[in-house]
Scaffold this active site. Structure first.
Site, short mmCIF file in Angstrom:
data_model
loop_
_atom_site.label_atom_id
_atom_site.label_comp_id
_atom_site.label_asym_id
_atom_site.label_seq_id
_atom_site.Cartn_x
_atom_site.Cartn_y
_atom_site.Cartn_z
N LYS A 105 0.96 -1.40 0.03
CA LYS A 105 -0.05 0.01 0.00
C LYS A 105 0.58 1.35 0.00
CE LYS A 105 0.27 -1.73 4.36
NZ LYS A 105 0.44 -3.21 4.82
N GLU A 129 -5.14 -6.67 -4.31
CA GLU A 129 -6.31 -6.74 -3.23
C GLU A 129 -5.82 -6.92 -1.68
OE1 GLU A 129 -9.84 -7.91 -4.03
OE2 GLU A 129 -9.62 -7.00 -1.79
N VAL A 132 -5.12 -3.43 1.07
CA VAL A 132 -6.21 -2.83 2.13
C VAL A 132 -7.08 -3.86 2.87
CG1 VAL A 132 -8.07 -1.19 2.54
CG2 VAL A 132 -6.36 -0.85 0.79
N ILE A 136 -9.81 -9.04 3.38
CA ILE A 136 -11.13 -8.78 3.25
C ILE A 136 -11.19 -8.24 1.97
CG2 ILE A 136 -12.85 -6.94 3.92
CD1 ILE A 136 -11.33 -6.60 6.58
N GLY A 187 2.78 -8.89 19.84
CA GLY A 187 3.23 -8.92 18.32
C GLY A 187 2.23 -8.18 17.67
N GLU A 190 4.65 -2.99 15.93
CA GLU A 190 6.18 -2.91 15.56
C GLU A 190 6.67 -2.34 16.70
OE1 GLU A 190 7.55 -3.53 12.44
OE2 GLU A 190 5.47 -4.00 11.44
N ASP A 201 -0.03 4.73 7.95
CA ASP A 201 -0.48 3.50 7.35
C ASP A 201 -1.85 3.50 6.66
OD1 ASP A 201 -0.21 0.40 6.70
OD2 ASP A 201 -1.80 0.33 8.21
N LYS A 205 -3.69 3.44 2.84
CA LYS A 205 -4.90 2.64 2.72
C LYS A 205 -5.94 3.53 2.03
CE LYS A 205 -3.22 -1.11 5.52
NZ LYS A 205 -3.17 -1.35 7.08
N GLY A 302 -1.97 -10.49 8.69
CA GLY A 302 -1.70 -11.87 9.13
C GLY A 302 -1.24 -12.57 7.72
N1 LIG Z 1 2.07 -8.58 7.05
C1 LIG Z 1 0.93 -8.28 6.86
O1 LIG Z 1 -0.03 -8.80 7.66
C2 LIG Z 1 0.64 -7.77 5.60
C3 LIG Z 1 -0.72 -7.42 5.38
C4 LIG Z 1 -1.00 -7.08 3.90
C5 LIG Z 1 -0.05 -6.45 3.01
N2 LIG Z 1 1.37 -6.78 3.51
C6 LIG Z 1 2.16 -6.14 2.82
O2 LIG Z 1 3.01 -7.16 2.19
C7 LIG Z 1 4.19 -6.74 1.95
C8 LIG Z 1 5.11 -7.96 2.37
O3 LIG Z 1 4.97 -7.88 3.70
P1 LIG Z 1 5.51 -9.03 4.82
O4 LIG Z 1 5.13 -8.91 6.11
O5 LIG Z 1 5.68 -10.40 3.98
O6 LIG Z 1 7.13 -8.41 5.18
P2 LIG Z 1 8.47 -9.25 5.44
O7 LIG Z 1 8.01 -10.41 6.11
O8 LIG Z 1 9.52 -8.27 5.70
O9 LIG Z 1 8.97 -9.67 3.63
C9 LIG Z 1 9.52 -8.87 2.99
C10 LIG Z 1 10.75 -9.94 2.48
O10 LIG Z 1 11.23 -9.30 1.07
C11 LIG Z 1 12.59 -9.17 1.68
N3 LIG Z 1 13.33 -8.11 0.76
C12 LIG Z 1 13.24 -6.89 0.99
N4 LIG Z 1 13.83 -5.98 0.12
C13 LIG Z 1 14.31 -6.87 -0.95
C14 LIG Z 1 14.95 -7.00 -2.09
N5 LIG Z 1 15.28 -5.71 -2.70
N6 LIG Z 1 15.18 -7.99 -2.88
C15 LIG Z 1 14.76 -9.35 -2.74
N7 LIG Z 1 13.99 -9.24 -1.30
C16 LIG Z 1 13.75 -8.22 -0.31
C17 LIG Z 1 12.67 -9.01 2.87
O11 LIG Z 1 14.23 -9.43 3.30
P3 LIG Z 1 14.81 -8.73 4.41
O12 LIG Z 1 14.08 -8.97 5.52
O13 LIG Z 1 16.24 -9.33 4.57
O14 LIG Z 1 14.76 -7.21 4.41
C18 LIG Z 1 11.71 -10.27 3.39
O15 LIG Z 1 12.28 -11.43 3.50
C19 LIG Z 1 4.35 -5.42 2.24
O16 LIG Z 1 4.23 -4.58 1.30
C20 LIG Z 1 3.30 -5.10 3.40
O17 LIG Z 1 2.91 -4.00 3.43
C21 LIG Z 1 1.63 -7.11 4.85
#
Ligand SMILES: NC(=O)c1ccc[n+]([C@@H]2O[C@H](COP(=O)([O-])OP(=O)(O)OC[C@H]3O[C@@H](n4cnc5c(N)ncnc54)[C@H](OP(=O)(O)O)[C@@H]3O)[C@@H](O)[C@H]2O)c1
Length: 431
Positions: A105, A129, A132, A136, A187, A190, A201, A205, A302
């Site tokens: 987002k 999708e 946001v 959902i 958890g 952050e 954030d 959205k 999640g």
């Molecule tokens: N978590 C949620 O509940 C949630 C919900 C909706 C949307 N999202 C969105 O989904 C996306 C991912 O979230 P996440 O929670 O999965 O984050 P995450 O656990 O931090 O995963 C991101 C991964 O991408 C890697 N990465 C970062 N920069 C990179 C690069 N240049 N090349 C290759 N790999 C790279 C990171 O490595 P490092 O850790 O080494 O940096 C990490 O392993 C974000 O945009 C977030 O806003 C998350």
């Protein structure tokens, strides 16, 4: 059966979830969609840490270019987060003729216009999708299910961390600091929760939702943003007494020929559906002219909820690719009745006001005099118990008033010698 190859960039929490779903639901998905989704490559900075899923090492790479430049990959799934290099990777991939899925987002809010324009020029699609409300299906609901509708407003509780904090404060009377500490322990926050708590954030959205509902690209600097860090336990308690709950709302609202786009703590009547959305849950409440008022509710974060939404985007793209279709990223039809964004000064709301004043004759009259001078009419006044040093909180609810008048009045009241703390004002919606 036709095979469609995908590449994933970002093998973190959501990336792992997507791989799990595509592995575990492989046959179910192929049966349902008539296409085999093949994960051709996964890129992450770290390809040595063991993930919670079995994947052959040969599928992993540290080089995003191996995915972007692979002519056999049709869809790129960006799950790395952040603006750069995610932006560059998506632009490069579009130029190579690939469709995109992203959950990012922040990227869409900051660079959506550039990315969607590039996608349209290349005849490619970007699906988002999960950006946001995670699982959902609000994006599809607005884009497809409600396509014939016009929206008078969209209200969202779209940040689980701040909703958890406000819920804790309301449930057990916790201070803001205690509620944040609890959120971190569980958890749900952050280490540095500023981005969530201060409304950024939610604003990201909201930009995505505004884009979908009104076809309008709003810049982050034009969103009015106020977070929840100034909300006190006493405001939560007074809200309860008055029959309200405080929620951090992301609001896009049409007022005449203007659009208000704002994120701030809001008093919502206890009976409003959004007031019952507690804990880390998210909800989006859309007021539409044909379908009426609708609420979409669920876990807003999640691994599986977000990955479920990402997989639905991948499936959509496989169907388009199979059919040789190009569906533009969004119905980029602007609501032409909107002439511009309304400035914060011109917002009109009812307000809750808390004034901390010395308890002596004449003080309330001075306050009423100032409010009257700025044309602010009061719907109710409650004078609460005396605090130390004969100071009392005076709690007021106003009728509709222009923001600039309210601000000017409170500035004057703050200057009175009998006022012992800066006045607090919180907007009221949903009445
Ligand atoms: N978590 C949620 O509940 C949630 C919900 C909706 C949307 N999202 C969105 O989904 C996306 C991912 O979230 P996440 O929670 O999965 O984050 P995450 O656990 O931090 O995963 C991101 C991964 O991408 C890697 N990465 C970062 N920069 C990179 C690069 N240049 N090349 C290759 N790999 C790279 C990171 O490595 P490092 O850790 O080494 O940096 C990490 O392993 C974000 O945009 C977030 O806003 C998350």
């Amino acid at each position: 059966m036709r095979k469609i190859n995908i590449g994933i960039i970002g093998f973190g929490n959501i990336g792992t979830g997507v791989v799990k779903i595509l592995q575990q639901r492989k046959s179910l998905l192929s049966q349902k969609i008539g296409v085999e989704i093949v994960i051709k490559k996964i890129c992450d900075k770290d390809i040595t840490t063991k993930r919670d899923v079995n994947i052959d090492k040969n599928f992993l790479t540290r080089e995003a270019s191996e995915i972007i430049n692979d002519p056999q990959i049709d869809v790129i799934v960006e799950l790395m987060g952040g603006i750069n290099p995610a932006r560059e990777f998506i632009l490069q991939a579009l130029k190579k003729g690939k469709h995109e899925v992203t959950a990012n987002k922040a990227l869409l809010a900051e660079c959506g216009s550039e990315l969607f324009t590039e996608a349209a020029e290349r005849g490619r699609n970007i699906c988002f999708e999960a950006s946001v409300g995670a699982g959902i299906p609000i994006i599809k609901a607005i884009k497809e299910g409600l396509v014939a509708n016009k929206f008078s407003s969209i209200f969202g509780i779209v940040n689980g961390t701040s909703n958890y904090v406000l819920t804790q404060m309301s449930t057990d009377g916790s201070s803001f600091a205690n509620a944040i500490a609890q959120a971190k322990n569980k958890g749900f926050a952050e280490k540095d929760p500023t981005f969530d708590i201060e409304g950024f954030d939610s604003a990201h959205k909201l930009i995505v939702l505004t884009y979908l509902a009104y076809g309008k690209i709003v810049n982050m600097k034009d969103v009015f943003i106020e977070g929840i860090s100034q909300i006190s336990a006493s405001d939560i308690a007074y809200a309860k007494d008055l029959g309200y709950k405080i929620k951090l709302l992301a609001i896009a609202k049409k007022e005449g020929d203007e659009l208000e786009v704002r994120v701030h703590p809001t008093f919502l009547p206890k009976g409003h559906l959004l007031a019952s959305v507690d804990g880390v849950f998210n909800a989006i409440y859309a007021s539409s002219d044909l379908a009426g008022d609708l609420m979409f509710y669920g876990p807003g974060a999640g691994q599986f909820p977000a990955a479920s939404a990402v997989v639905s985007d991948i499936v959509d793209l496989t169907q388009d690719i199979k059919a040789g279709l190009f569906r533009p990223t969004l119905n980029s039809i602007q609501d032409t009745s909107i002439k511009g964004l309304r400035k914060i000064d011109e917002f009109e709301n009812r307000y809750y006001i808390r004034i901390t004043a010395v308890d002596k004759p004449g003080v309330l009259a001075k306050i009423s005099g100032i409010l009257g001078k700025f044309g602010i009419s009061i719907a109710s006044v409650t004078q609460k118990e005396k605090l130390k040093a004969q100071v009392v909180p005076v709690v007021m609810v106003t009728h509709e008033v222009k923001e600039k008048n309210l601000r000017a009045a409170l500035k004057s009241i703050d200057k009175l010698a009998d006022i012992k703390e800066k006045c607090v004002a919180i907007r009221i919606e949903g009445v």
